[in-house]
Design an enzyme around this catalytic site. Structure first.
Site, PDB file in Angstrom:
ATOM      1  N   LYS A  15       0.834  -1.215   0.000  1.00  0.00           N
ATOM      2  CA  LYS A  15       0.000   0.000   0.000  1.00  0.00           C
ATOM      3  C   LYS A  15       0.864   1.258   0.000  1.00  0.00           C
ATOM      4  CE  LYS A  15      -3.519  -2.530   0.089  1.00  0.00           C
ATOM      5  NZ  LYS A  15      -4.081  -2.795  -1.242  1.00  0.00           N
ATOM      6  N   LYS A  65      14.857  -6.024   5.172  1.00  0.00           N
ATOM      7  CA  LYS A  65      15.187  -4.979   6.159  1.00  0.00           C
ATOM      8  C   LYS A  65      16.532  -5.213   6.851  1.00  0.00           C
ATOM      9  CE  LYS A  65      10.396  -3.928   7.396  1.00  0.00           C
ATOM     10  NZ  LYS A  65       9.447  -3.666   8.486  1.00  0.00           N
ATOM     11  N   ASN A  86      14.122   0.296   7.417  1.00  0.00           N
ATOM     12  CA  ASN A  86      12.935   0.291   6.549  1.00  0.00           C
ATOM     13  C   ASN A  86      12.851   1.540   5.686  1.00  0.00           C
ATOM     14  OD1 ASN A  86      11.982   2.293   8.292  1.00  0.00           O
ATOM     15  ND2 ASN A  86       9.876   1.559   8.161  1.00  0.00           N
ATOM     16  N   GLY A 129      11.902  -9.567  14.265  1.00  0.00           N
ATOM     17  CA  GLY A 129      12.294  -8.229  13.838  1.00  0.00           C
ATOM     18  C   GLY A 129      11.270  -7.163  14.197  1.00  0.00           C
ATOM     19  N   THR A 152       9.520 -19.263  21.244  1.00  0.00           N
ATOM     20  CA  THR A 152      10.881 -19.694  21.555  1.00  0.00           C
ATOM     21  C   THR A 152      11.399 -18.765  22.646  1.00  0.00           C
ATOM     22  OG1 THR A 152      11.083 -20.222  19.213  1.00  0.00           O
ATOM     23  CG2 THR A 152      13.119 -20.255  20.506  1.00  0.00           C
ATOM     24  N   HIS A 153      11.336 -19.226  23.880  1.00  0.00           N
ATOM     25  CA  HIS A 153      11.573 -18.344  25.031  1.00  0.00           C
ATOM     26  C   HIS A 153      12.967 -17.713  25.015  1.00  0.00           C
ATOM     27  CE1 HIS A 153      11.195 -16.648  28.953  1.00  0.00           C
ATOM     28  NE2 HIS A 153      12.069 -17.459  29.514  1.00  0.00           N
TER      29      HIS A 153
HETATM   30  P1  ATR Z   1       9.071 -10.391  12.025  1.00  0.00           P
HETATM   31  O1  ATR Z   1      10.301  -9.786  11.420  1.00  0.00           O
HETATM   32  O2  ATR Z   1       7.786 -10.040  11.322  1.00  0.00           O
HETATM   33  O3  ATR Z   1       8.979 -10.165  13.493  1.00  0.00           O
HETATM   34  P2  ATR Z   1      10.119 -13.037  12.387  1.00  0.00           P
HETATM   35  O4  ATR Z   1      11.443 -12.472  12.734  1.00  0.00           O
HETATM   36  O5  ATR Z   1      10.009 -14.217  11.495  1.00  0.00           O
HETATM   37  O6  ATR Z   1       9.197 -11.954  11.719  1.00  0.00           O
HETATM   38  O7  ATR Z   1       9.368 -13.338  13.759  1.00  0.00           O
HETATM   39  C1  ATR Z   1       8.110 -13.897  13.801  1.00  0.00           C
HETATM   40  C2  ATR Z   1       7.685 -13.972  15.265  1.00  0.00           C
HETATM   41  O8  ATR Z   1       6.380 -14.555  15.315  1.00  0.00           O
HETATM   42  C3  ATR Z   1       8.581 -14.850  16.106  1.00  0.00           C
HETATM   43  O9  ATR Z   1       8.630 -14.297  17.405  1.00  0.00           O
HETATM   44  C4  ATR Z   1       7.824 -16.198  16.099  1.00  0.00           C
HETATM   45  O10 ATR Z   1       8.085 -17.009  17.199  1.00  0.00           O
HETATM   46  P3  ATR Z   1       9.421 -17.947  17.229  1.00  0.00           P
HETATM   47  O11 ATR Z   1      10.544 -17.058  17.590  1.00  0.00           O
HETATM   48  O12 ATR Z   1       9.120 -18.968  18.252  1.00  0.00           O
HETATM   49  O13 ATR Z   1       9.532 -18.533  15.833  1.00  0.00           O
HETATM   50  C5  ATR Z   1       6.412 -15.692  16.148  1.00  0.00           C
HETATM   51  N1  ATR Z   1       5.420 -16.660  15.651  1.00  0.00           N
HETATM   52  C6  ATR Z   1       5.205 -17.043  14.377  1.00  0.00           C
HETATM   53  N2  ATR Z   1       4.174 -17.908  14.296  1.00  0.00           N
HETATM   54  C7  ATR Z   1       3.727 -18.089  15.568  1.00  0.00           C
HETATM   55  C8  ATR Z   1       2.684 -18.863  16.158  1.00  0.00           C
HETATM   56  N3  ATR Z   1       1.886 -19.640  15.411  1.00  0.00           N
HETATM   57  N4  ATR Z   1       2.516 -18.785  17.500  1.00  0.00           N
HETATM   58  C9  ATR Z   1       3.309 -18.017  18.260  1.00  0.00           C
HETATM   59  N5  ATR Z   1       4.323 -17.258  17.760  1.00  0.00           N
HETATM   60  C10 ATR Z   1       4.522 -17.287  16.436  1.00  0.00           C
END
Ligand code: ATR
EC number: 1.1.1.25
Length: 273
Positions: A15, A65, A86, A129, A152-153
């Site tokens: 957009k 990015k 960005n 990110g 992922t804690h």
């Molecule tokens: P972005 O740059 O948009 O933040 P990313 O770096 O791929 O994208 O991060 C995606 C985030 O969404 C991560 O924190 C991911 O959790 P993990 O670190 O455990 O992978 C989280 N995420 C994606 N799908 C998820 C789901 N179904 N439930 C909970 N967390 C999710």
């Protein structure tokens, strides 16, 4: 005419050209704004070619990015903190300046919805990110607490450790979370797959504010879920999209466009209103 564009892959549905064209009209700036979708391994070359051919600035979106962060000549403090770029501006002395307007856009949108951030308890879902970009601008608003929860804690722990010099930020597992929170921000990409972060419904109450950085023509999975569990104030990321663009436009042109009317037009364009 001054040329700008957005790099992304895929980027066809972006957009940004719509938004920046409206900003330019509103502020009577002469510019054109297009799209570029280089192959994933051809971004660096495409970026160089764009600026060699007279481009003035660009936006950068998924998945470029982090790469843009490594390709610019200079970084703004907020881009350095975010670890991602960005917005790129070619300065008058020929330097490629990398900036990040995402977090500022989020905070501006929250404020425009009347959400109070100072002294509030904020829960940030996700540690990718998008979360990283939001942390410094959120902490600058002086919340009483900011908790990061992530599937992922260890990633949440790393992020909290990285930003704890800026304010009261901690990491908790989804199971550990104890309310009440005033604001929940979903920065996960779960909604993209129609999935939900594993948040206990008991954390949702009528006075909570819910923000999903994702958006669509209808409610995201997370917003639908929060509404079902009693949340009355829900917001999606469309406003953030417009606000981060306004911030980028200001970086490029030195003039701040208004966002309200543009957001309305964008909603109409998306068929939301
Ligand atoms: P972005 O740059 O948009 O933040 P990313 O770096 O791929 O994208 O991060 C995606 C985030 O969404 C991560 O924190 C991911 O959790 P993990 O670190 O455990 O992978 C989280 N995420 C994606 N799908 C998820 C789901 N179904 N439930 C909970 N967390 C999710």
């Amino acid at each position: 005419m001054d040329r700008y564009l957005v790099f992304g892959h895929p980027v066809r549905h972006s957009k940004s050209p719509f938004i920046h064209t409206l900003f330019a009209r509103q502020t009577q700036q002469e510019l054109e704004y297009g799209l570029a979708e280089p192959a994933v391994d051809e971004f660096a070359q495409a970026l160089r070619t764009f600026f060699d051919q007279g481009g003035k600035g660009c936006n950068v979106t998924v998945p470029f990015k982090e790469q843009a962060f490594t390709l610019v000549d200079r970084l703004s403090p907020r881009a350095k903190r975010a670890g991602a770029v960005n917005t790129i501006k070619l300065t008058d002395d020929g330097v490629l300046l990398g900036d990040n307007t995402d977090g500022a856009g989020l905070v501006a949108d929250l404020k425009s919805h009347g959400v109070t951030l100072g002294d509030s308890r904020i829960l940030l879902l996700g540690a990718g990110g998008a979360a990283r970009g939001a942390l410094a601008p959120l902490l600058a608003e002086l919340p009483s607490e900011l908790v990061i929860a992530n599937r992922t804690h260890t990633k949440a722990q790393q992020l909290a450790a990285e930003f704890c010099d800026l304010g009261p930020v901690t990491a908790q597992t989804y199971e550990q979370l104890a309310g009440p929170f005033d604001l929940v921000i979903n920065s996960t990409s779960a909604s993209l797959q129609g999935e939900l972060p594993p948040l206990a419904p008991a954390l949702i109450h009528t006075d909570i504010a819910i923000y999903d950085m994702m958006y669509g023509a209808s409610d995201t999975a997370f917003i639908s879920w929060a509404k079902q569990h009693g949340a009355r104030q829900t917001m999606d990321g469309l406003g953030m999209l417009v606000e981060q663009a306004a911030e980028a436009f200001t970086v490029w042109r030195g003039i701040r466009p208004g966002t309200k009317q543009v957001l309305r037009e964008l909603k109409r364009n998306l068929g939301v209103i």
